[in-house]
Design a protein around this motif. Structure first.
Motif, mmCIF file in Angstrom:
data_model
loop_
_atom_site.group_PDB
_atom_site.id
_atom_site.type_symbol
_atom_site.label_atom_id
_atom_site.label_comp_id
_atom_site.label_asym_id
_atom_site.label_seq_id
_atom_site.Cartn_x
_atom_site.Cartn_y
_atom_site.Cartn_z
ATOM 1 N N LYS A 205 0.746 -1.124 -0.032
ATOM 2 C CA LYS A 205 0.011 0.066 -0.080
ATOM 3 C C LYS A 205 0.998 1.044 0.023
ATOM 4 O O LYS A 205 0.697 2.114 -0.890
ATOM 5 C CB LYS A 205 -0.727 0.006 1.005
ATOM 6 C CG LYS A 205 -1.923 1.284 1.362
ATOM 7 C CD LYS A 205 -2.908 0.995 2.432
ATOM 8 C CE LYS A 205 -3.729 2.244 2.468
ATOM 9 N NZ LYS A 205 -4.741 2.223 3.694
ATOM 10 N N ALA A 206 1.885 1.173 0.510
ATOM 11 C CA ALA A 206 2.765 2.380 0.914
ATOM 12 C C ALA A 206 3.515 2.715 -0.469
ATOM 13 O O ALA A 206 3.725 3.672 -0.967
ATOM 14 C CB ALA A 206 3.744 2.072 2.073
ATOM 15 N N LEU A 207 3.844 1.468 -1.087
ATOM 16 C CA LEU A 207 4.862 1.543 -2.175
ATOM 17 C C LEU A 207 3.668 2.005 -3.463
ATOM 18 O O LEU A 207 4.014 2.895 -4.474
ATOM 19 C CB LEU A 207 5.158 0.022 -2.851
ATOM 20 C CG LEU A 207 6.254 -0.352 -2.148
ATOM 21 C CD1 LEU A 207 6.488 -1.723 -2.480
ATOM 22 C CD2 LEU A 207 7.651 0.443 -2.230
ATOM 23 N N ALA A 211 4.347 5.501 -5.540
ATOM 24 C CA ALA A 211 4.179 5.351 -6.947
ATOM 25 C C ALA A 211 3.473 6.643 -7.526
ATOM 26 O O ALA A 211 3.736 7.355 -8.673
ATOM 27 C CB ALA A 211 3.769 4.112 -7.526
ATOM 28 N N THR A 212 2.229 6.755 -6.924
ATOM 29 C CA THR A 212 1.232 7.874 -7.123
ATOM 30 C C THR A 212 2.253 9.248 -7.134
ATOM 31 O O THR A 212 1.876 10.113 -7.946
ATOM 32 C CB THR A 212 0.017 7.856 -6.391
ATOM 33 O OG1 THR A 212 -0.579 6.486 -6.795
ATOM 34 C CG2 THR A 212 -1.014 8.986 -6.712
ATOM 35 N N ALA A 213 2.598 9.336 -5.926
ATOM 36 C CA ALA A 213 3.479 10.661 -5.659
ATOM 37 C C ALA A 213 4.332 10.821 -6.705
ATOM 38 O O ALA A 213 4.812 12.051 -7.085
ATOM 39 C CB ALA A 213 4.159 10.697 -4.109
ATOM 40 N N ALA A 214 5.206 10.013 -7.044
ATOM 41 C CA ALA A 214 6.369 9.974 -8.038
ATOM 42 C C ALA A 214 5.715 10.641 -9.269
ATOM 43 O O ALA A 214 6.212 11.510 -9.931
ATOM 44 C CB ALA A 214 7.205 8.781 -8.132
ATOM 45 N N ARG A 215 4.636 9.742 -9.880
ATOM 46 C CA ARG A 215 3.918 10.629 -11.096
ATOM 47 C C ARG A 215 3.437 11.679 -11.127
ATOM 48 O O ARG A 215 3.541 12.604 -11.696
ATOM 49 C CB ARG A 215 2.862 9.449 -11.362
ATOM 50 C CG ARG A 215 3.315 7.945 -11.760
ATOM 51 C CD ARG A 215 2.117 7.266 -12.346
ATOM 52 N NE ARG A 215 2.438 5.885 -12.824
ATOM 53 C CZ ARG A 215 2.239 4.639 -12.024
ATOM 54 N NH1 ARG A 215 1.810 5.036 -10.735
ATOM 55 N NH2 ARG A 215 2.640 3.699 -12.425
#
Length: 266
Positions: A205-207, A211-215
């Motif tokens: 869930k954290a990953l 991933a969303t934040a990086a995008r």
């Protein structure tokens, strides 16, 4: 949606617990950079914090890593671990001039990391930022600062870094305050909360969240679940994004980085 490159990596490549868990059994130590640079897309070099290197060493790293790979370098402690930062000019010049430009296109941002006890002194910190060169021997330089004292959580610090074009490192840490304000033309995040119990250091869930934040960072957006200091919103433009699995339970760092890369390339 236009998106800048996202680079995901680890700190260094020489770490005994990675042998047999990240590196294959009996993999030659001399070839660890070759292996690591083909399984993650960036490496933050910690050794440059402790000592200098010869130009040939940087050139060798560049030759070993594949095209598109990026090294970020932690600046010498002699630059940042001092009472008066304005007096760091000679040390900054020595660090920049040791041959880092031999990395060429594989030279990423320079990380200037400060001790957790270092407090924000506006005039002195502004003087330090003014010492950071924009280029060396024709090679453009980018800078990121990681501050770890709560006194930096003020709008004046954010404005100062934004005016200088210097990125503030976002640290996901249990020990230090986080600043998510975007101040440079790239984003530099250090994920420092890995735990032994999770296969990849961070939960699935954290990953997914990172991933969303990086995008979002790469597209110029700001994740809405992170802590911001200033109400000033930066220009929305795609930004090259660096995410490092760097502290916490270090033996799981490669697994975390590869799991995040898998999510970003799915």
């Amino acid at each position: 949606m236009t998106q800048a490159p996202i680079r995901v990596g680890i700190g260094g490549w020489t770490f005994e617990p990675w042998r047999g868990t990240f590196y294959p059994a009996k993999w030659p130590i001399k070839r660890e950079l070759e292996y690591a640079s083909r399984h993650v897309t960036a490496i933050e070099v910690n050794g440059t914090y402790y000592s200098g290197f010869k130009p040939a060493t940087f050139a060798g790293w560049a030759q070993t890593a594949p095209d598109g790979f990026v090294f970020t370098l932690k600046a010498s402690r002699f630059c940042t671990n001092r009472k008066v930062l304005a007096e760091a000019g000679e040390s900054v010049a020595r660090f920049v001039g040791q041959g880092i430009v031999e990395l060429g296109e594989k030279l990423g941002p320079i990380l200037w990391q400060f001790m957790a006890t270092k407090k924000f002194e506006p005039d002195d910190f502004a003087a330090f930022l003014a010492l950071l060169p924009k280029a060396h021997e024709g090679v453009a330089l980018r800078h990121a600062v990681q501050v770890r004292h709560e006194s930096f959580q003020v709008p004046a610090f954010i404005s100062m870094c934004r005016a200088a074009g210097v990125a503030i490192v976002f640290g996901d840490s249990a020990d230090y305050p986080a600043i998510a304000d975007v101040t440079g033309d790239f984003v530099y995040a250090r994920l420092e909360n890995a735990v032994e119990e999770e296969a990849a250091g961070y939960s699935p869930k954290a990953l997914d969240r990172w991933a969303t934040a990086a995008r979002q960072w790469a597209s110029g957006a700001l994740p809405d679940d992170l802590p911001y200091v200033s109400s000033e919103v930066p220009e929305r433009t795609p930004r090259e994004t660096f995410v490092f699995f760097i502290n916490g339970f270090k033996p799981k760092a490669p697994q975390g980085a590869m799991a995040l890369i898998e999510r970003l390339t799915a």
